[in-house]
Design a protein around this motif. Structure first.
Motif, mmCIF file in Angstrom:
data_model
loop_
_atom_site.group_PDB
_atom_site.id
_atom_site.type_symbol
_atom_site.label_atom_id
_atom_site.label_comp_id
_atom_site.label_asym_id
_atom_site.label_seq_id
_atom_site.Cartn_x
_atom_site.Cartn_y
_atom_site.Cartn_z
ATOM 1 N N GLY A 149 3.138 2.940 8.653
ATOM 2 C CA GLY A 149 3.289 2.543 7.437
ATOM 3 C C GLY A 149 4.106 1.963 8.235
ATOM 4 O O GLY A 149 5.006 2.107 8.857
ATOM 5 N N THR A 150 4.367 1.266 6.260
ATOM 6 C CA THR A 150 6.014 0.431 6.193
ATOM 7 C C THR A 150 7.539 1.481 5.774
ATOM 8 O O THR A 150 8.052 1.391 6.377
ATOM 9 C CB THR A 150 5.521 -1.130 5.265
ATOM 10 O OG1 THR A 150 5.648 -1.586 5.337
ATOM 11 C CG2 THR A 150 8.090 -0.640 4.811
ATOM 12 N N SER A 151 7.254 2.932 5.519
ATOM 13 C CA SER A 151 8.064 4.074 5.744
ATOM 14 C C SER A 151 8.357 4.196 6.782
ATOM 15 O O SER A 151 9.668 4.263 6.953
ATOM 16 C CB SER A 151 7.173 4.563 4.895
ATOM 17 O OG SER A 151 6.518 4.713 3.357
ATOM 18 N N HIS A 198 13.498 -1.039 -1.954
ATOM 19 C CA HIS A 198 11.779 0.108 -2.653
ATOM 20 C C HIS A 198 12.069 1.852 -2.062
ATOM 21 O O HIS A 198 13.157 1.660 -0.800
ATOM 22 C CB HIS A 198 11.374 -0.565 -1.462
ATOM 23 C CG HIS A 198 9.398 0.670 -1.722
ATOM 24 N ND1 HIS A 198 9.111 1.417 -1.259
ATOM 25 C CD2 HIS A 198 9.026 -0.121 -1.949
ATOM 26 C CE1 HIS A 198 7.278 1.556 -1.153
ATOM 27 N NE2 HIS A 198 7.557 1.149 -2.338
ATOM 28 N N THR A 224 10.965 3.731 -0.233
ATOM 29 C CA THR A 224 10.755 4.259 1.310
ATOM 30 C C THR A 224 12.694 4.630 1.797
ATOM 31 O O THR A 224 12.780 4.861 2.907
ATOM 32 C CB THR A 224 9.768 3.456 1.861
ATOM 33 O OG1 THR A 224 9.960 2.012 1.658
ATOM 34 C CG2 THR A 224 8.556 3.994 1.156
ATOM 35 N N GLY A 284 9.222 -9.269 -0.611
ATOM 36 C CA GLY A 284 8.038 -8.651 -1.125
ATOM 37 C C GLY A 284 8.187 -8.164 -2.028
ATOM 38 O O GLY A 284 8.022 -6.768 -1.975
ATOM 39 N N ASP A 318 12.959 -5.637 4.969
ATOM 40 C CA ASP A 318 11.352 -4.683 4.261
ATOM 41 C C ASP A 318 10.701 -5.412 3.811
ATOM 42 O O ASP A 318 10.401 -6.216 2.985
ATOM 43 C CB ASP A 318 11.831 -3.614 2.940
ATOM 44 C CG ASP A 318 10.885 -2.470 2.407
ATOM 45 O OD1 ASP A 318 9.571 -3.025 2.870
ATOM 46 O OD2 ASP A 318 10.432 -2.147 1.560
ATOM 47 N N ALA A 373 7.483 -5.503 3.147
ATOM 48 C CA ALA A 373 5.341 -4.397 3.709
ATOM 49 C C ALA A 373 4.120 -5.033 3.339
ATOM 50 O O ALA A 373 3.130 -5.467 4.321
ATOM 51 C CB ALA A 373 5.477 -3.050 2.807
ATOM 52 N N PHE A 374 4.951 -5.610 2.307
ATOM 53 C CA PHE A 374 3.305 -6.855 2.003
ATOM 54 C C PHE A 374 3.617 -7.673 1.893
ATOM 55 O O PHE A 374 2.971 -9.418 2.621
ATOM 56 C CB PHE A 374 3.078 -6.549 0.364
ATOM 57 C CG PHE A 374 3.343 -6.852 -0.336
ATOM 58 C CD1 PHE A 374 3.293 -8.075 -1.346
ATOM 59 C CD2 PHE A 374 4.451 -5.793 -0.952
ATOM 60 C CE1 PHE A 374 4.370 -8.214 -2.454
ATOM 61 C CE2 PHE A 374 5.536 -6.295 -2.416
ATOM 62 C CZ PHE A 374 5.616 -7.298 -2.852
ATOM 63 N N ASP A 403 3.582 -4.325 6.627
ATOM 64 C CA ASP A 403 2.231 -3.209 7.198
ATOM 65 C C ASP A 403 1.050 -3.943 7.330
ATOM 66 O O ASP A 403 1.072 -5.175 6.987
ATOM 67 C CB ASP A 403 1.827 -2.825 5.736
ATOM 68 C CG ASP A 403 2.668 -1.427 5.158
ATOM 69 O OD1 ASP A 403 2.872 -0.334 5.969
ATOM 70 O OD2 ASP A 403 2.894 -0.895 3.863
ATOM 71 N N HIS A 421 -2.456 -2.783 5.792
ATOM 72 C CA HIS A 421 -3.460 -1.847 5.168
ATOM 73 C C HIS A 421 -3.170 -2.804 3.667
ATOM 74 O O HIS A 421 -3.320 -2.432 2.757
ATOM 75 C CB HIS A 421 -3.407 -0.602 5.648
ATOM 76 C CG HIS A 421 -2.287 0.247 5.001
ATOM 77 N ND1 HIS A 421 -1.891 1.091 5.950
ATOM 78 C CD2 HIS A 421 -0.690 -0.124 4.857
ATOM 79 C CE1 HIS A 421 -0.260 1.526 5.289
ATOM 80 N NE2 HIS A 421 0.420 0.855 4.875
ATOM 81 N N LYS A 422 -1.854 -3.516 3.762
ATOM 82 C CA LYS A 422 -1.818 -4.118 2.313
ATOM 83 C C LYS A 422 -2.283 -5.608 2.865
ATOM 84 O O LYS A 422 -3.392 -5.841 2.062
ATOM 85 C CB LYS A 422 -0.226 -4.448 1.909
ATOM 86 C CG LYS A 422 0.119 -2.476 1.388
ATOM 87 C CD LYS A 422 2.171 -2.391 1.159
ATOM 88 C CE LYS A 422 2.291 -1.066 1.038
ATOM 89 N NZ LYS A 422 3.828 -1.018 0.659
HETATM 90 C C1 LIG Z 1 4.198 0.091 0.309
HETATM 91 C C2 LIG Z 1 5.636 -0.652 0.469
HETATM 92 C C3 LIG Z 1 6.742 0.270 1.301
HETATM 93 C C4 LIG Z 1 5.839 1.698 2.011
HETATM 94 O O1 LIG Z 1 4.907 1.572 2.724
HETATM 95 P P1 LIG Z 1 3.976 1.981 3.106
HETATM 96 O O2 LIG Z 1 3.491 1.624 4.134
HETATM 97 O O3 LIG Z 1 3.116 2.688 2.041
HETATM 98 O O4 LIG Z 1 4.352 3.603 3.650
HETATM 99 C C5 LIG Z 1 7.730 -0.374 1.268
HETATM 100 N N1 LIG Z 1 8.225 -1.327 0.996
HETATM 101 C C6 LIG Z 1 7.661 -1.916 0.018
HETATM 102 C C7 LIG Z 1 7.996 -2.929 -0.285
HETATM 103 C C8 LIG Z 1 6.328 -1.656 0.250
HETATM 104 O O5 LIG Z 1 4.866 -2.622 -0.872
#
Ligand SMILES: *Cc1c(COP(=O)(O)O)cnc(C)c1O
Length: 473
Positions: free
Chosen positions: A153-155, A197, A199, A244, A271, A273-274, A300, A302-303
């Motif tokens: 995942g993005t983490s 974020h 993470t 995002g 970052d 992620a989505f 990601d 998965h988003k």
């Molecule tokens: C969801 C998200 C993360 C973490 O991603 P994971 O796939 O849950 O590890 C990091 N940054 C942003 C902006 C997110 O929306």
């Protein structure tokens, strides 16, 4: 000691299971039942379903169990305690749904049970990672030869991008982290917006950069990096940006920020992620202008893309910077002249998630991905319009798939959210934004229709009415 007879039976019964396929057919039948009913199910598990989870509280069985019974337990007590993310009215966190072609490919690949560590361990996993890398770099319009690592995942993707950045910056100062470690290393600068974020903060802490070592820049009212507050950068700086925002969906202004960083020789990590998927959609692409000037990115599957869990990707312009930071050694590791996935990830053994990602990208194609992102954004806009007309306060500019709303008072917002979550009609999370409680809506499922949005908005209105009546006592 000789093998007990019970174990002889065990191996024979498992051979039989693979021969006659009945357990796989049973699992498939349950899965089909689930998929057939998902759209009409309550979005959150009932109290009764949660109570029944206690059937799983038992000591570790002493003897091998009966597989049909085990699957039945999952179907009877597990499925009702799932959250209906696949149903079109789930708007919690930023959780995507799953594209059927990708799910089917994953089922097939599950039977292959491949380990994506090395080419020699799975040529097909290596091949499809290589293809995905090329396609993603193309979709996001990143520099040619940008490397991709396929992680959970993005983490973890962010951790890898920041790791490559930190190590490169230190290397420029003559410090080799891999050889000499982080203790005693010269300090580096980290600049991030206070909207980074959670993470990102976690990744930095893992990398030895504490909260107090970071230059936090207050974001603007939409949660974007405030360019006017950008400090003077240098080649000892890691600049962390965001595509995002998890509350507002906003994007940092990449063009001026990345240009400044490039001029100064700073490392930029984004970052996304989505939000990075905005780059793959005509309607939203301009939000990501300038991202190609960064050094690393995390995103990601998965988003926004609706790939199965778990799927994150780290992208790094300098292939060798990523590999140098993550390469493992051991005389038994057999690297090849093909793609060896573990060069780009913290893990060695790893699920071959590139297989279903490849199937997804091929299922949707460029135009399908464009349409998916546009659809999520249009439904988010519609959600915001309806709720505004219904007297909710919409707190963000809806530029992507996130909507943030509140009622007239903080108490009413909190109580309304509670009733929405209990309604089973739809599900949203809450958060704090600028000191007040808010309701977060994340439109992240390909299944969601305008009808789902309208029905969910009605659930908002009903929940607020219930909350008002309770307040009036
Ligand atoms: C969801 C998200 C993360 C973490 O991603 P994971 O796939 O849950 O590890 C990091 N940054 C942003 C902006 C997110 O929306």
């Amino acid at each position: 000691m000789t093998t007990e007879p019970v174990n002889q039976d065990l191996w024979e019964s498992m051979r039989q299971q693979n021969r006659d396929k009945a357990i796989y057919e049973q699992a498939a039948a349950y899965a089909f039942d689930y998929l057939d009913t998902i759209v009409d199910r309550a979005v959150f598990s009932s109290d009764e379903a949660l109570k029944q989870l206690s059937v799983f509280d038992e000591p570790l069985p002493q003897k091998p169990g009966d597989v049909p019974h085990i699957l039945e337990m999952l179907h009877d007590y597990g499925a009702p305690a799932t959250v209906a993310q696949g149903g079109g009215r789930y708007f919690g966190f930023v959780n995507g749904n799953v594209i059927p072609g990708s799910l089917a490919a994953r089922w097939l690949a599950d039977a292959w049970d491949q380990n994506a560590a090395l080419h020699v361990i799975s040529p097909i996993a290596a091949k499809l990672e290589q293809v995905c890398e090329k396609w993603l770099v193309d979709l996001f319009r990143l520099p040619e030869d940008t490397a991709a690592g396929f992680v959970s995942g993005t983490s973890i993707a962010t951790l890898c991008g920041l790791l490559a950045g930190r190590n490169t910056i230190l290397e420029r100062q003559g410090w080799d982290v891999v050889e000499d470690g982080i203790f005693g290393a010269p300090p580096i600068r980290v600049v991030a917006s206070d909207q980074a974020h959670g993470t990102v903060r976690k990744a930095l802490a893992i990398l030895g950069v504490g909260r107090n070592n970071i230059e936090w820049i207050p974001a603007d009212e939409q949660g974007r990096f405030d360019v006017d507050r950008l400090p003077l950068l240098d080649d000892n700086t890691l600049l962390i940006l965001q595509a995002g925002n998890v509350y507002t969906g906003s994007f940092d202004p990449f063009v001026p920020l990345c240009a400044a960083a490039q001029g100064a020789g700073a490392w930029v990590h984004i970052d996304g992620a989505f939000g990075l998927w905005a780059a793959a959609c005509e309607q939203t692409r301009s939000l990501t202008d300038g991202i190609d000037m960064a050094d690393s990115w995390s995103v990601d599957g998965h988003k926004t893309l609706n790939s199965p869990y778990d799927s994150g990707i780290v992208l790094c312009k300098d292939r060798s910077a990523l590999v140098k930071s993550l390469q493992a050694s051991g005389s038994y590791i057999q690297y090849s002249d093909q793609r060896d996935g573990m060069l780009y990830t913290p893990e060695m053994s790893r699920r071959a998630r590139g297989i279903e990602l490849w199937a997804l990208l091929k299922t949707l194609g460029r135009s399908g991905i464009d349409a998916l992102v546009a659809r999520l954004c249009e439904n988010a806009k519609l959600f915001g319009e309806i709720l505004a007309a219904d007297g909710f306060r919409v707190l963000n500019d809806i530029v992507f798939n996130q909507v943030m709303v509140a009622c007239d008072t903080p108490e009413l917002t909190l109580s309304t959210l509670k009733h929405i979550q209990a309604s089973g009609e739809c599900w949203c999370g809450g958060a704090q934004w600028r000191g007040e409680p808010v309701i977060r809506i994340s439109v992240c499922s390909w299944v969601t229709t305008a009808g789902d949005v309208r029905r969910s908005a009605r659930a908002f209105v009903d929940a607020r009415e219930t909350a008002r009546q309770k307040q009036a006592g």
